[in-house]
Design a protein around this motif. Sequence first.
Motif, PDB file in Angstrom:
ATOM      1  N   GLN A  31      76.943 -46.313 -21.151  1.00  0.00           N
ATOM      2  CA  GLN A  31      76.287 -46.923 -22.311  1.00  0.00           C
ATOM      3  C   GLN A  31      76.783 -46.288 -23.612  1.00  0.00           C
ATOM      4  O   GLN A  31      77.002 -46.985 -24.599  1.00  0.00           O
ATOM      5  N   MET A  32      76.973 -44.982 -23.605  1.00  0.00           N
ATOM      6  CA  MET A  32      77.495 -44.294 -24.791  1.00  0.00           C
ATOM      7  C   MET A  32      78.923 -44.760 -25.104  1.00  0.00           C
ATOM      8  O   MET A  32      79.290 -44.947 -26.259  1.00  0.00           O
ATOM      9  N   ARG A  33      79.703 -44.942 -24.051  1.00  0.00           N
ATOM     10  CA  ARG A  33      81.070 -45.435 -24.222  1.00  0.00           C
ATOM     11  C   ARG A  33      81.049 -46.825 -24.854  1.00  0.00           C
ATOM     12  O   ARG A  33      81.800 -47.111 -25.789  1.00  0.00           O
ATOM     13  N   TYR A  34      80.170 -47.692 -24.367  1.00  0.00           N
ATOM     14  CA  TYR A  34      80.052 -49.040 -24.932  1.00  0.00           C
ATOM     15  C   TYR A  34      79.624 -48.956 -26.395  1.00  0.00           C
ATOM     16  O   TYR A  34      80.143 -49.681 -27.251  1.00  0.00           O
ATOM     17  N   PHE A  35      78.676 -48.088 -26.694  1.00  0.00           N
ATOM     18  CA  PHE A  35      78.199 -47.924 -28.065  1.00  0.00           C
ATOM     19  C   PHE A  35      79.350 -47.509 -28.986  1.00  0.00           C
ATOM     20  O   PHE A  35      79.526 -48.069 -30.068  1.00  0.00           O
ATOM     21  N   ALA A  48      83.322 -55.721 -26.001  1.00  0.00           N
ATOM     22  CA  ALA A  48      83.151 -56.238 -24.641  1.00  0.00           C
ATOM     23  C   ALA A  48      84.494 -56.610 -24.034  1.00  0.00           C
ATOM     24  O   ALA A  48      84.760 -56.302 -22.863  1.00  0.00           O
ATOM     25  N   GLU A  49      85.353 -57.243 -24.816  1.00  0.00           N
ATOM     26  CA  GLU A  49      86.684 -57.608 -24.320  1.00  0.00           C
ATOM     27  C   GLU A  49      87.485 -56.360 -23.944  1.00  0.00           C
ATOM     28  O   GLU A  49      88.151 -56.337 -22.912  1.00  0.00           O
ATOM     29  N   SER A  54      81.130 -58.841 -20.288  1.00  0.00           N
ATOM     30  CA  SER A  54      80.710 -59.929 -21.168  1.00  0.00           C
ATOM     31  C   SER A  54      80.011 -59.372 -22.411  1.00  0.00           C
ATOM     32  O   SER A  54      79.493 -58.255 -22.418  1.00  0.00           O
ATOM     33  N   GLN A  55      79.976 -60.194 -23.448  1.00  0.00           N
ATOM     34  CA  GLN A  55      79.311 -59.795 -24.690  1.00  0.00           C
ATOM     35  C   GLN A  55      77.829 -59.574 -24.443  1.00  0.00           C
ATOM     36  O   GLN A  55      77.245 -58.625 -24.960  1.00  0.00           O
ATOM     37  N   SER A  56      77.215 -60.414 -23.634  1.00  0.00           N
ATOM     38  CA  SER A  56      75.779 -60.243 -23.373  1.00  0.00           C
ATOM     39  C   SER A  56      75.514 -58.960 -22.592  1.00  0.00           C
ATOM     40  O   SER A  56      74.517 -58.277 -22.836  1.00  0.00           O
ATOM     41  N   ALA A  57      76.414 -58.592 -21.685  1.00  0.00           N
ATOM     42  CA  ALA A  57      76.241 -57.360 -20.913  1.00  0.00           C
ATOM     43  C   ALA A  57      76.335 -56.128 -21.807  1.00  0.00           C
ATOM     44  O   ALA A  57      75.534 -55.199 -21.682  1.00  0.00           O
ATOM     45  N   ILE A  58      77.291 -56.128 -22.732  1.00  0.00           N
ATOM     46  CA  ILE A  58      77.425 -54.955 -23.605  1.00  0.00           C
ATOM     47  C   ILE A  58      76.227 -54.858 -24.542  1.00  0.00           C
ATOM     48  O   ILE A  58      75.714 -53.781 -24.810  1.00  0.00           O
ATOM     49  N   SER A  59      75.743 -56.004 -24.998  1.00  0.00           N
ATOM     50  CA  SER A  59      74.560 -56.033 -25.855  1.00  0.00           C
ATOM     51  C   SER A  59      73.334 -55.479 -25.113  1.00  0.00           C
ATOM     52  O   SER A  59      72.567 -54.680 -25.663  1.00  0.00           O
ATOM     53  N   GLN A  60      73.172 -55.892 -23.869  1.00  0.00           N
ATOM     54  CA  GLN A  60      72.048 -55.404 -23.058  1.00  0.00           C
ATOM     55  C   GLN A  60      72.148 -53.907 -22.813  1.00  0.00           C
ATOM     56  O   GLN A  60      71.138 -53.193 -22.830  1.00  0.00           O
TER      57      GLN A  60
END
Length: 82
Positions: A31-35, A48-49, A54-60
Motif C-alpha cells: 500500500q505504501m508503494r502504491y501511495f 495503477a498502470e 486497475s485504477q479502482s484497485a489502487i484507489s481502494q
Amino acid sequence: MDPLSLSGGVCYTFPKEYANGREGEEMLLRQMRYFMEVVDRGSFTQAAEACFISQSAISQQIKALEEELGAQLLLREGRRFP
C-alpha cells in the motif's frame, strides 16, 4: 530486489526482507508503494498502470492505507487531487 524508479515506468519495489514473511506487513508495504507511485506520478491511473493493477484497485488500497494509519494522505478534489 528490483530497482526503484522515481520517474520511469517501473513501480516501486521493496525487498521481501522488510516484511519478514508477515502477510499484514507485506500488505502495508504494498500500500505504501502504491501511495508513493500515486504521489510521484500525480495520477491514480498512471500509478495503477505502472504497478499493473486497475485504477479502482489502487484507489481502494490507498483508502485502506489511510484507514490503517487513521489519516487522510491525499487531499482529493472530486476525481483529482492537487
